[in-house]
Design an enzyme around this catalytic site. Structure first.
Site, PDB file in Angstrom:
ATOM      1  N   GLU A 289       0.889  -1.173   0.000  1.00  0.00           N
ATOM      2  CA  GLU A 289       0.000   0.000   0.000  1.00  0.00           C
ATOM      3  C   GLU A 289       0.919   1.213   0.000  1.00  0.00           C
ATOM      4  OE1 GLU A 289      -3.187  -0.235  -0.165  1.00  0.00           O
ATOM      5  OE2 GLU A 289      -3.552  -2.301   0.430  1.00  0.00           O
TER       6      GLU A 289
ATOM      7  N   CYS B 121      -2.836   8.834   3.415  1.00  0.00           N
ATOM      8  CA  CYS B 121      -2.627   8.240   2.087  1.00  0.00           C
ATOM      9  C   CYS B 121      -3.816   8.502   1.179  1.00  0.00           C
ATOM     10  CB  CYS B 121      -2.386   6.749   2.228  1.00  0.00           C
ATOM     11  SG  CYS B 121      -3.665   5.921   3.175  1.00  0.00           S
TER      12      CYS B 121
HETATM   13  P1  NAP Z   1       8.504   4.703   4.518  1.00  0.00           P
HETATM   14  O1  NAP Z   1       9.655   5.581   4.784  1.00  0.00           O
HETATM   15  O2  NAP Z   1       8.477   3.950   3.249  1.00  0.00           O
HETATM   16  O3  NAP Z   1       8.413   3.699   5.769  1.00  0.00           O
HETATM   17  C1  NAP Z   1       7.346   2.806   5.894  1.00  0.00           C
HETATM   18  C2  NAP Z   1       7.738   1.660   6.786  1.00  0.00           C
HETATM   19  O4  NAP Z   1       8.735   0.875   6.142  1.00  0.00           O
HETATM   20  C3  NAP Z   1       8.334   2.080   8.129  1.00  0.00           C
HETATM   21  O5  NAP Z   1       7.856   1.208   9.110  1.00  0.00           O
HETATM   22  C4  NAP Z   1       9.827   1.877   7.910  1.00  0.00           C
HETATM   23  O6  NAP Z   1      10.526   1.616   9.104  1.00  0.00           O
HETATM   24  C5  NAP Z   1       9.808   0.641   7.044  1.00  0.00           C
HETATM   25  N1  NAP Z   1      11.012   0.429   6.266  1.00  0.00           N
HETATM   26  C6  NAP Z   1      11.759   1.351   5.614  1.00  0.00           C
HETATM   27  N2  NAP Z   1      12.787   0.740   4.984  1.00  0.00           N
HETATM   28  C7  NAP Z   1      12.686  -0.583   5.260  1.00  0.00           C
HETATM   29  C8  NAP Z   1      13.463  -1.728   4.912  1.00  0.00           C
HETATM   30  N3  NAP Z   1      14.537  -1.640   4.137  1.00  0.00           N
HETATM   31  N4  NAP Z   1      13.083  -2.936   5.398  1.00  0.00           N
HETATM   32  C9  NAP Z   1      11.981  -3.064   6.182  1.00  0.00           C
HETATM   33  N5  NAP Z   1      11.218  -2.004   6.535  1.00  0.00           N
HETATM   34  C10 NAP Z   1      11.557  -0.780   6.083  1.00  0.00           C
HETATM   35  O7  NAP Z   1       7.128   5.500   4.556  1.00  0.00           O
HETATM   36  P2  NAP Z   1       6.618   6.560   5.645  1.00  0.00           P
HETATM   37  O8  NAP Z   1       7.415   7.804   5.472  1.00  0.00           O
HETATM   38  O9  NAP Z   1       6.526   5.948   6.984  1.00  0.00           O
HETATM   39  O10 NAP Z   1       5.125   6.806   5.181  1.00  0.00           O
HETATM   40  C11 NAP Z   1       4.737   7.794   4.248  1.00  0.00           C
HETATM   41  C12 NAP Z   1       4.312   7.173   2.943  1.00  0.00           C
HETATM   42  O11 NAP Z   1       3.399   6.121   3.192  1.00  0.00           O
HETATM   43  C13 NAP Z   1       3.587   8.131   2.041  1.00  0.00           C
HETATM   44  O12 NAP Z   1       4.152   8.060   0.772  1.00  0.00           O
HETATM   45  C14 NAP Z   1       2.152   7.617   2.001  1.00  0.00           C
HETATM   46  O13 NAP Z   1       1.501   7.804   0.773  1.00  0.00           O
HETATM   47  C15 NAP Z   1       2.326   6.188   2.273  1.00  0.00           C
HETATM   48  N6  NAP Z   1       1.118   5.644   2.921  1.00  0.00           N
HETATM   49  C16 NAP Z   1       0.325   4.818   2.193  1.00  0.00           C
HETATM   50  C17 NAP Z   1      -0.820   4.282   2.768  1.00  0.00           C
HETATM   51  C18 NAP Z   1      -1.710   3.356   2.003  1.00  0.00           C
HETATM   52  O14 NAP Z   1      -2.552   2.716   2.623  1.00  0.00           O
HETATM   53  N7  NAP Z   1      -1.576   3.255   0.697  1.00  0.00           N
HETATM   54  C19 NAP Z   1      -1.139   4.576   4.097  1.00  0.00           C
HETATM   55  C20 NAP Z   1      -0.307   5.429   4.802  1.00  0.00           C
HETATM   56  C21 NAP Z   1       0.829   5.954   4.188  1.00  0.00           C
HETATM   57  P3  NAP Z   1      11.384   2.759   9.856  1.00  0.00           P
HETATM   58  O15 NAP Z   1      10.439   3.809  10.239  1.00  0.00           O
HETATM   59  O16 NAP Z   1      11.965   2.024  10.997  1.00  0.00           O
HETATM   60  O17 NAP Z   1      12.406   3.223   8.850  1.00  0.00           O
END
Ligand code: NAP
Length: 517
Positions: free
Chosen positions: A256, A295
């Site tokens: 997602e 999102c």
């Molecule tokens: P993110 O930086 O991609 O991080 C998301 C999750 O992935 C965090 O728990 C992060 O952990 C983890 N993660 C990062 N690198 C990883 C790796 N190499 N291995 C395993 N886990 C890893 O996203 P965000 O900044 O938290 O969220 C914002 C984005 O989420 C926006 O683009 C938004 O559109 C999207 N979003 C989408 C939805 C949907 O339902 N489609 C809902 C909410 C948000 P750490 O924090 O420990 O790095």
């Protein structure tokens, strides 16, 4: 300072190194730290599979539903404490904190209730059976059977409670144990939820694990019966999808990700109609709720070109009332962004849209000070509105998700097929809302808009009284979208369970199949 703990292998684990700091976004103070250093991830996954899996699978749907209902209840009882924590760690207003927490408990309760419909079965029938031979004696029936692995639930920073609860509700009801890993920057709320769940004893041994900090080498230990359910940015989604070990093992991955959601104002509405009032109310909420860090928030607003000035004027007026500030200050109506990185990204995103040709019609493009906050401190960013000369003129508006209180008004000629094509330029969205009382006009947009969205929110006078807004991911309806939105699917009532189950085709005697099920 609070040190967040992991709960793995049935025990609490406190790290002694590798910490990341968690901040109060209104003050920038460090309030907690998290690390998963020292967690034995192979053993954690194995414990969940071998202890938690059998425990959940020994329960029928009604019994699993009772587990979910109990978890919803204990989290609901801690609502006030969790709201305060959420305001502190994610900077949200009280109302936005409730949106996350009530979303979490509501979704858990919904699946707890839904379980009753499934009764005392252990497997889920997929459609009706069909005769395979000359008569009904040789029968075929598709059935969903729980996977025998573990579901790793990786969440984004913006919904620390709802983010894991919606995934966990479906996994538990399907019969699969979970390892919850929230985004580290806002993990305190989820960490407290984890303590409450563990202390309550509601989740059978091994069914619920929690990781504070990174996933370490967990993904290297996932296998063909495991699931990775990820929510976050498209770039992380791509990295996880491309993980060599998971590819080799064909681990089921649900993504997602980002989304350039749209709202479409149709030409049939006049300024005084109920649907037009709904449009203004909901657009303002979509831009400001959770400071635009949703999102499902509306990023592109398509308006018939002869109505653009009027719409922008009204939105500027309504958004002008919004007071960014510390959520603990009485004047505040919108909190700060959650992290300093998010503030930088939002400022850069607005500048990029301007550079690409959009005109800034509300906001300064820079950080602001917040009500009740020290001057120069806090990740505050007031609502911003841009105007693109046309859908063709600023292609970036269909590509860059500015994850803050930012949206762009884009004129179109008033034709339904044309605007559906513009919506599709987002290359796959979670949701598009269409505001119209003209059924035939909506019908012309349906085929293209339907192909490029996970959900279409059809706002009209007839449903205005009960409308909840396009941004709310109701558990009854599918959440997820094609293409850029990640190509994933979650929720959607009982459909949401299929991510955690294997569909097997049973072929045999009709009597035997009926008895087995
Ligand atoms: P993110 O930086 O991609 O991080 C998301 C999750 O992935 C965090 O728990 C992060 O952990 C983890 N993660 C990062 N690198 C990883 C790796 N190499 N291995 C395993 N886990 C890893 O996203 P965000 O900044 O938290 O969220 C914002 C984005 O989420 C926006 O683009 C938004 O559109 C999207 N979003 C989408 C939805 C949907 O339902 N489609 C809902 C909410 C948000 P750490 O924090 O420990 O790095």
């Amino acid at each position: 300072m609070e040190t967040l703990k992991s709960f793995v292998g049935g025990k609490w684990h406190t790290a002694t190194s590798g910490f990341r700091d968690l901040h109060d976004p209104s003050t920038e103070d460090i309030i907690a730290r998290a690390s998963s250093d020292g967690v034995d991830f192979a053993a954690a996954a194995s414990h969940a599979r071998t202890v938690g899996g059998p425990a959940l699978r020994s329960l029928n749907f009604t019994e699993r539903g009772a587990v979910l209902a109990k978890i919803s209840k204990v989290l609901g009882e801690a609502r006030e404490e969790l709201i305060d924590l959420s305001m502190k760690n994610t900077g949200v207003t009280r109302r936005d904190a409730k949106f996350d927490l009530d979303g979490a408990t509501g979704t858990l309760a919904y699946y707890g209730y839904k379980a009753k419909e499934l009764g005392e079965d252990f497997y889920l029938r997929d459609g009706d059976g069909e005769a395979l031979g000359r008569s009904a004696r040789f029968w075929g029936q598709h059935v969903h059977v729980p996977l025998q692995g573990v579901a790793v639930l990786v969440g984004a920073y913006n919904f620390p409670a709802w983010g894991f609860a919606e995934k966990m509700a479906c996994a538990f009801l399907a019969g699969v144990p979970v390892i919850v890993k929230p985004a580290t920057s806002t993990a305190w709320v989820a960490a407290r939820c984890a303590e409450i769940i563990v202390e309550s004893g509601a989740a059978p041994e091994g069914t619920f694990s929690f990781v504070a900090g990174s996933t370490g080498d967990l993904l290297d230990h996932l296998g063909p019966q495991d699931v990775l359910a990820f929510t976050g940015s498209a770039s992380t989604g791509l990295a996880l999808r491309s993980h060599a070990g998971m590819l080799a093992q064909n681990v089921r991955v649900n993504v997602e990700a980002d989304s350039l959601n749209a709202a479409v104002l149709a030409p049939d509405l006049d300024g005084s109609s109920d649907t037009m009032s709904l449009f203004y109310r909901e657009i303002v909420r979509e831009i400001t709720q959770k400071t635009g860090q949703k999102c499902t928030a509306v990023r592109r607003i398509f308006v018939p070109e002869d109505r653009c000035d009027e719409v922008i004027e009204e939105l500027r007026f309504r958004l002008g009332d919004v007071v960014p500030g510390d959520p603990r200050d009485e004047q505040t109506t919108m909190g700060p962004l959650c992290t300093s990185d998010q503030l930088v990204d939002t400022v850069e995103g607005v500048a990029a849209l301007q550079k690409a040709g959009a005109e800034l019609v509300l906001g300064t493009g820079a950080r602001s000070d917040g009500a009740g906050a020290t001057e120069g401190k806090g990740y505050f960013f007031a609502p911003h509105l841009l105007r693109a000369p046309s859908a063709d003129a600023v292609s970036l508006v269909h590509e860059r998700e500015v994850f803050g209180p930012v949206s762009t008004v884009i004129p179109y000629a008033g034709d339904a097929s044309e605007v559906a094509e513009y919506v599709a330029r987002g290359r796959g969205s979670l949701v598009t809302s269409i505001y119209s009382d003209d059924e035939s006009w909506v019908g012309q947009a349906l085929a293209t808009a339907g192909a490029w969205n996970g959900r279409l929110y059809l706002a009209s006078a007839k449903m205005a009284e009960q409308a909840v807004g396009s941004g709310l991911a109701l558990p009854q309806s599918k959440h997820g979208g094609p293409g850029r939105a990640g190509g994933g699917e979650e929720l959607g009532g009982i459909r949401g369970l299929s991510l955690y189950m294997n569909r097997v085709a049973l072929q045999g005697s009709k009597t035997m199949i009926e008895r087995l099920l």
